[in-house]
Design a protein around this motif. Sequence first.
Motif, PDB file in Angstrom:
ATOM      1  N   CYS A 141       0.974  -1.307  -0.053  1.00 31.75           N
ATOM      2  CA  CYS A 141       0.122  -0.164  -0.074  1.00 31.75           C
ATOM      3  C   CYS A 141       1.001   1.221   0.085  1.00 31.75           C
ATOM      4  CB  CYS A 141      -1.010   0.193   1.284  1.00 31.75           C
ATOM      5  SG  CYS A 141      -2.099  -1.499   1.105  1.00 31.75           S
ATOM      6  N   LEU A 142       1.039   1.743  -1.068  1.00 29.66           N
ATOM      7  CA  LEU A 142       1.768   2.981  -1.213  1.00 29.66           C
ATOM      8  C   LEU A 142       0.978   4.191  -0.992  1.00 29.66           C
ATOM      9  CD1 LEU A 142       4.069   2.157  -4.335  1.00 29.66           C
ATOM     10  CD2 LEU A 142       4.737   1.780  -1.992  1.00 29.66           C
ATOM     11  N   ALA A 143      -0.130   3.872  -1.238  1.00 31.34           N
ATOM     12  CA  ALA A 143      -1.142   5.014  -0.893  1.00 31.34           C
ATOM     13  C   ALA A 143      -2.627   4.364  -0.604  1.00 31.34           C
ATOM     14  CB  ALA A 143      -1.387   5.841  -2.101  1.00 31.34           C
ATOM     15  N   ILE A 144      -3.571   5.034  -0.032  1.00 31.90           N
ATOM     16  CA  ILE A 144      -4.602   4.256   0.440  1.00 31.90           C
ATOM     17  C   ILE A 144      -6.030   5.122   0.039  1.00 31.90           C
ATOM     18  CG2 ILE A 144      -6.024   3.566   2.551  1.00 31.90           C
ATOM     19  CD1 ILE A 144      -3.477   2.893   3.761  1.00 31.90           C
ATOM     20  N   VAL A 145      -7.117   4.536  -0.514  1.00 34.16           N
ATOM     21  CA  VAL A 145      -8.340   5.197  -0.711  1.00 34.16           C
ATOM     22  C   VAL A 145      -9.268   4.250  -0.035  1.00 34.16           C
ATOM     23  CG1 VAL A 145     -10.120   5.681  -2.530  1.00 34.16           C
ATOM     24  CG2 VAL A 145      -7.507   6.087  -2.839  1.00 34.16           C
ATOM     25  N   ALA A 146      -9.968   4.742   1.225  1.00 37.72           N
ATOM     26  CA  ALA A 146     -10.860   4.083   1.846  1.00 37.72           C
ATOM     27  C   ALA A 146     -12.039   4.798   2.146  1.00 37.72           C
ATOM     28  CB  ALA A 146     -10.024   3.439   2.945  1.00 37.72           C
ATOM     29  N   THR A 147     -13.232   4.254   1.894  1.00 37.98           N
ATOM     30  CA  THR A 147     -14.360   4.786   2.221  1.00 37.98           C
ATOM     31  C   THR A 147     -15.341   3.864   3.051  1.00 37.98           C
ATOM     32  OG1 THR A 147     -15.802   4.509   0.220  1.00 37.98           O
ATOM     33  CG2 THR A 147     -14.673   6.770   0.526  1.00 37.98           C
ATOM     34  N   ASP A 148     -15.843   4.253   4.230  1.00 34.94           N
ATOM     35  CA  ASP A 148     -16.590   3.440   5.112  1.00 34.94           C
ATOM     36  C   ASP A 148     -18.143   3.154   4.593  1.00 34.94           C
ATOM     37  OD1 ASP A 148     -17.671   5.645   6.267  1.00 34.94           O
ATOM     38  OD2 ASP A 148     -16.414   5.417   8.187  1.00 34.94           O
TER      39      ASP A 148
END
Length: 105
Positions: free
Chosen positions: A88-95
Amino acid sequence: MSRLLLLTPLVLAACQVGTMQPGAPRMDQAGTCFLYVQEEGGGTYSVVSGVGDGTPQPKAMVKRGLSASEADAVWAKERKIMNINPECLAIVATDRSEARPAPKS
Protein backbone atom coordinates in the motif's frame (compact mmCIF):
# COMPACT_ATOMS: atom_id res chain seq x y z
CA MET A 1 18.67 2.56 10.43
CA SER A 2 16.75 -0.59 9.45
CA ARG A 3 13.85 0.48 11.67
CA LEU A 4 13.61 3.72 9.73
CA LEU A 5 13.40 1.78 6.47
CA LEU A 6 10.56 -0.33 7.85
CA LEU A 7 8.59 2.71 9.01
CA THR A 8 8.99 4.72 5.81
CA PRO A 9 6.18 2.94 3.85
CA LEU A 10 3.81 3.39 6.79
CA VAL A 11 4.54 7.08 7.05
CA LEU A 12 4.15 7.57 3.30
CA ALA A 13 0.85 5.68 3.25
CA ALA A 14 -0.49 7.67 6.18
CA CYS A 15 0.39 10.92 4.44
CA GLN A 16 -1.42 9.90 1.27
CA VAL A 17 -4.75 8.82 2.76
CA GLY A 18 -7.40 11.23 1.58
CA THR A 19 -10.50 11.90 -0.42
CA MET A 20 -10.82 11.93 -4.18
CA GLN A 21 -9.34 15.36 -4.83
CA PRO A 22 -7.08 16.40 -7.69
CA GLY A 23 -3.71 14.78 -7.10
CA ALA A 24 -5.17 12.33 -4.55
CA PRO A 25 -4.48 8.62 -5.02
CA ARG A 26 -6.84 6.70 -7.30
CA MET A 27 -7.85 3.04 -7.26
CA ASP A 28 -6.46 2.52 -10.76
CA GLN A 29 -2.96 3.63 -9.76
CA ALA A 30 -0.46 0.85 -9.16
CA GLY A 31 0.22 0.47 -5.45
CA THR A 32 -2.95 2.20 -4.25
CA CYS A 33 -4.87 0.04 -1.80
CA PHE A 34 -8.62 0.60 -1.99
CA LEU A 35 -11.47 -0.31 0.30
CA TYR A 36 -15.12 0.64 0.02
CA VAL A 37 -18.62 -0.53 0.91
CA GLN A 38 -21.46 -1.13 -1.55
CA GLU A 39 -25.11 -1.15 -0.52
CA GLU A 40 -26.80 -4.22 -2.01
CA GLY A 41 -30.29 -3.31 -0.86
CA GLY A 42 -32.49 -5.05 1.67
CA GLY A 43 -30.14 -4.07 4.47
CA THR A 44 -27.14 -5.99 3.11
CA TYR A 45 -23.73 -4.72 2.07
CA SER A 46 -20.60 -5.79 0.20
CA VAL A 47 -17.07 -4.82 1.17
CA VAL A 48 -14.67 -4.42 -1.78
CA SER A 49 -10.90 -4.28 -1.32
CA GLY A 50 -7.78 -4.64 -3.42
CA VAL A 51 -4.57 -3.11 -4.66
CA GLY A 52 -4.46 -1.03 -7.83
CA ASP A 53 -2.34 -2.56 -10.59
CA GLY A 54 -2.42 0.28 -13.09
CA THR A 55 -5.45 -1.02 -15.00
CA PRO A 56 -8.81 0.82 -15.14
CA GLN A 57 -10.54 -1.98 -13.18
CA PRO A 58 -8.07 -3.72 -10.86
CA LYS A 59 -8.93 -7.10 -9.38
CA ALA A 60 -10.68 -6.91 -6.03
CA MET A 61 -11.84 -9.15 -3.23
CA VAL A 62 -15.58 -8.81 -2.58
CA LYS A 63 -17.38 -10.04 0.53
CA ARG A 64 -21.14 -10.02 -0.13
CA GLY A 65 -24.34 -10.40 1.87
CA LEU A 66 -23.09 -8.71 5.04
CA SER A 67 -25.25 -7.02 7.64
CA ALA A 68 -24.32 -3.45 8.61
CA SER A 69 -22.36 -4.59 11.67
CA GLU A 70 -20.59 -7.35 9.71
CA ALA A 71 -19.66 -4.89 6.96
CA ASP A 72 -18.29 -2.45 9.54
CA ALA A 73 -16.22 -5.22 11.19
CA VAL A 74 -14.79 -6.45 7.86
CA TRP A 75 -14.04 -2.87 6.81
CA ALA A 76 -12.22 -2.12 10.09
CA LYS A 77 -10.14 -5.31 9.83
CA GLU A 78 -9.16 -4.65 6.20
CA ARG A 79 -8.35 -1.01 6.97
CA LYS A 80 -5.95 -2.03 9.77
CA ILE A 81 -4.22 -4.45 7.40
CA MET A 82 -3.73 -1.65 4.87
CA ASN A 83 -1.85 0.40 7.47
CA ILE A 84 0.89 -2.24 7.68
CA ASN A 85 0.78 -3.71 4.16
CA PRO A 86 4.00 -2.77 2.33
CA GLU A 87 2.12 -3.00 -1.01
CA CYS A 88 0.00 0.00 0.00
CA LEU A 89 1.89 3.00 -1.31
CA ALA A 90 -1.33 5.01 -0.96
CA ILE A 91 -4.77 4.28 0.47
CA VAL A 92 -8.28 5.16 -0.70
CA ALA A 93 -10.85 3.97 1.85
CA THR A 94 -14.49 4.90 2.42
CA ASP A 95 -16.66 3.28 5.06
CA ARG A 96 -20.35 2.37 5.18
CA SER A 97 -21.38 6.00 5.83
CA GLU A 98 -20.29 6.64 2.22
CA ALA A 99 -21.64 3.36 0.79
CA ARG A 100 -22.00 3.20 -2.98
CA PRO A 101 -25.03 1.59 -4.60
CA ALA A 102 -24.25 -1.84 -6.02
CA PRO A 103 -23.75 -1.84 -9.80
CA LYS A 104 -26.70 -3.00 -11.90
CA SER A 105 -26.08 -6.44 -13.38
